[in-house]
Write an enzyme that holds these catalytic residues in place. Structure first.
Site, PDB file in Angstrom:
ATOM      1  N   GLU A  31      -2.322  -1.933  -2.793  1.00 38.42           N
ATOM      2  CA  GLU A  31      -2.099  -2.998  -1.818  1.00 38.42           C
ATOM      3  C   GLU A  31      -3.423  -3.735  -1.681  1.00 38.42           C
ATOM      4  O   GLU A  31      -4.484  -3.112  -1.629  1.00 38.42           O
ATOM      5  CB  GLU A  31      -1.632  -2.441  -0.473  1.00 38.42           C
ATOM      6  CG  GLU A  31      -0.335  -1.646  -0.538  1.00 38.42           C
ATOM      7  CD  GLU A  31       0.851  -2.456  -1.046  1.00 38.42           C
ATOM      8  OE1 GLU A  31       0.850  -3.704  -0.872  1.00 38.42           O
ATOM      9  OE2 GLU A  31       1.775  -1.858  -1.624  1.00 38.42           O
TER      10      GLU A  31
ATOM     11  N   ASP B  85       0.090   2.400  -7.459  1.00 37.08           N
ATOM     12  CA  ASP B  85       0.385   1.183  -6.701  1.00 37.08           C
ATOM     13  C   ASP B  85      -0.831   0.847  -5.853  1.00 37.08           C
ATOM     14  O   ASP B  85      -1.473   1.741  -5.287  1.00 37.08           O
ATOM     15  CB  ASP B  85       1.608   1.358  -5.802  1.00 37.08           C
ATOM     16  CG  ASP B  85       1.985   0.041  -5.138  1.00 37.08           C
ATOM     17  OD1 ASP B  85       2.599  -0.812  -5.812  1.00 37.08           O
ATOM     18  OD2 ASP B  85       1.654  -0.152  -3.946  1.00 37.08           O
TER      19      ASP B  85
ATOM     20  N   HIS C 184       5.909  -1.830   0.613  1.00 39.20           N
ATOM     21  CA  HIS C 184       4.552  -2.397   0.657  1.00 39.20           C
ATOM     22  C   HIS C 184       3.551  -1.425   1.256  1.00 39.20           C
ATOM     23  O   HIS C 184       2.467  -1.836   1.674  1.00 39.20           O
ATOM     24  CB  HIS C 184       4.525  -3.737   1.389  1.00 39.20           C
ATOM     25  CG  HIS C 184       5.358  -4.787   0.716  1.00 39.20           C
ATOM     26  ND1 HIS C 184       5.098  -5.248  -0.559  1.00 39.20           N
ATOM     27  CD2 HIS C 184       6.483  -5.436   1.139  1.00 39.20           C
ATOM     28  CE1 HIS C 184       6.013  -6.145  -0.881  1.00 39.20           C
ATOM     29  NE2 HIS C 184       6.857  -6.274   0.109  1.00 39.20           N
TER      30      HIS C 184
ATOM     31  N   ASP D 285       5.723   2.825  -2.354  1.00 36.55           N
ATOM     32  CA  ASP D 285       6.044   2.122  -3.590  1.00 36.55           C
ATOM     33  C   ASP D 285       5.738   2.973  -4.818  1.00 36.55           C
ATOM     34  O   ASP D 285       6.459   2.916  -5.825  1.00 36.55           O
ATOM     35  CB  ASP D 285       5.271   0.809  -3.661  1.00 36.55           C
ATOM     36  CG  ASP D 285       5.801  -0.232  -2.676  1.00 36.55           C
ATOM     37  OD1 ASP D 285       6.755   0.076  -1.942  1.00 36.55           O
ATOM     38  OD2 ASP D 285       5.254  -1.350  -2.645  1.00 36.55           O
TER      39      ASP D 285
END
Length: 216
Positions: free
Chosen positions: A35, A33, A191, A196
């Site tokens: 961001e 994941d 988030h 996540d």
């Protein structure tokens, strides 16, 4: 009466133990994941990345492995949309963020992935993600920008839990899919790349473990 012939004295073949090297054609599933500072991997910054190799337990079932993660210093020339920071809650200037330059951050997460690929006798890693090509595109863009030469991931193939969860539970939003799979979802922790990643790994393992064995 038809003579069936002599009975075979050979013992039935023992089942071949499942290995990650054979389960996915030599690819090791690794949940990822990211961001980011926006939706455009060509111009927006990579801000966080987390990876979690998938392992096998003693019963041959998929289980999430250990997470490796890094905060990332926005690369020169990349942009950050303030609206993205409102969603992720990332404070770029936080004194304890401990962000690494992009190349170092990639190596911090690539090294344990390469170790897991080698340990399981796999050829390379394959990215597992929720909307997986979003994560892969940002990953590939960071690799190209930083000139990193030891990317363990397949350059374009992925396992997407959006598709898997849609088939298994009729849900495509990560929070709803995780809850449909029987896990707890904490919206306040969402988030975060680590959070996540962990929830996506649980979801992936739950769905794949429920699938019938090949040929069974």
């Amino acid at each position: 009466m038809i003579d069936p012939g002599p009975a075979s004295s050979a013992a039935p073949a023992a089942p071949v133990p499942a290995t990650l090297a054979t389960r996915f054609r030599g690819y090791l599933p690794v949940v990822v994941d990211v961001e980011t500072g926006g939706f455009d991997w060509n111009k927006h910054a990579l801000l966080e990345i987390a990876v979690q190799p998938i392992e096998l337990d003693s019963d041959g079932r998929l289980v999430p492995g250990e997470v490796a993660s890094s905060h990332v210093v926005p690369a020169a020339g990349t942009l950050i949309d303030p609206k993205s920071l409102e969603v992720t809650g990332i404070d770029i200037d936080h004194p304890f963020r401990d962000a690494k330059p992009e190349r170092q951050a990639l190596e911090a997460v690539f090294a344990p992935v390469r170790e897991a690929v080698k340990r399981h006798g796999c050829q390379r890693a394959i990215l597992v993600g929720h909307n997986a090509h979003f994560d892969l595109n940002f990953l590939n863009a960071a690799v190209a920008r930083s000139g990193h030469k030891r990317n363990p991931f397949h350059p374009f193939s992925v396992f997407d839990t959006v598709t898997l969860a849609g088939v298994a539970y009729g849900q495509t939003v990560l929070a709803r899919a995780v809850q449909a799979a029987g896990f707890v979802w904490n919206g306040e922790e969402a988030h975060s790349a680590v959070y996540d990643t962990e929830r996506t790994a649980e979801l992936f393992c739950k769905i794949v473990n429920a699938w019938p064995a090949r040929g069974g």
